[in-house]
Design a protein around this motif. Structure first.
Motif, short mmCIF file in Angstrom:
data_model
loop_
_atom_site.label_atom_id
_atom_site.label_comp_id
_atom_site.label_asym_id
_atom_site.label_seq_id
_atom_site.Cartn_x
_atom_site.Cartn_y
_atom_site.Cartn_z
N GLY A 8 4.27 1.44 -1.50
CA GLY A 8 4.54 1.33 -0.46
C GLY A 8 4.42 3.27 0.71
O GLY A 8 4.06 3.65 -0.62
N GLU A 9 4.69 3.69 2.01
CA GLU A 9 4.45 4.62 1.95
C GLU A 9 5.35 5.77 0.90
O GLU A 9 5.76 6.61 0.63
CB GLU A 9 4.22 4.78 2.82
N ASP A 10 6.57 5.08 0.94
CA ASP A 10 7.79 5.77 0.41
C ASP A 10 7.24 6.04 -1.72
O ASP A 10 8.22 6.93 -1.48
CB ASP A 10 9.03 5.11 0.53
N GLY A 11 6.23 5.32 -1.56
CA GLY A 11 5.93 5.66 -3.47
C GLY A 11 7.06 4.47 -4.38
O GLY A 11 6.82 4.73 -4.90
#
Length: 185
Positions: A8-11
């Motif tokens: 995800g974008e949060d890693g």
């Protein structure tokens, strides 16, 4: 890694639900949620009951207001100092806490006791109520204060004498020094 995994974008890596025993996971999550609810209920009950010792301190400070009688409260434990600072807030003037890990102790003692430390500070920056562990029980001049409270009794009576010696010193301009101690019931 599987094709169904993604980042995800949060890693964080996202895993497909098909990799888990979904019913069992759901049961465990529901049990965890119930346990957290119970803990929150227990904590809320603790908040509702005022601590009688803190309330007694509040009553004492109400009779001898630190804005008129500069006051230091000594306690043995950093956790207690933090709890007292939070419980008293700014109800009795500018309140500051000092423990062994507090930085800027010299600046704090100067703001609490500027006259005895030959320090000039504007009145709105002076400290009225100082909550401290024994980090300030020796080697500092605090004789601008006229009230000292031993919230916790130290196991070593010499420590109580050292605490009182912070305000009951040569050079004090106070006509009266009050030292109060909380005793066990």
């Amino acid at each position: 890694d599987t094709d169904e995994d993604s980042v995800g974008e949060d890693g964080f890596t996202r895993l497909s639900a098909s990799l888990f025993q979904q019913r069992r996971l759901l049961q465990h999550l529901q049990q965890d949620r119930e346990a957290v609810r119970q803990l929150l209920d227990d904590v809320e009950l603790l908040r509702l009951d005022p601590d009688p010792k803190v309330e007694r301190l509040r009553a004492f400070l109400g009779l001898r207001d630190p804005r008129s009688h500069r006051t230091i409260v000594f306690t043995q434990f950093a956790e207690t100092a933090l709890a007292l600072r939070d419980a008293l807030g700014q109800d009795f003037g500018r309140t500051v806490m000092v423990t062994g890990s507090t930085g800027g102790r010299t600046a704090i003692t100067r703001r609490f006791s500027p006259r005895s430390n030959h320090y000039e500070v504007s009145p709105e920056r002076e400290i009225d109520l100082l909550v401290s562990t024994d980090a300030l029980s020796e080697g500092v001049n605090l004789q601008d204060a006229d009230t000292l409270i031993n919230y916790d009794l130290h196991w070593n009576p010499v420590r109580l004498i050292q605490r009182a010696g912070r305000i009951d010193r040569i050079g004090s301009e106070n006509d009266e020094i009050v030292v109060a101690s909380f005793l066990p019931e």
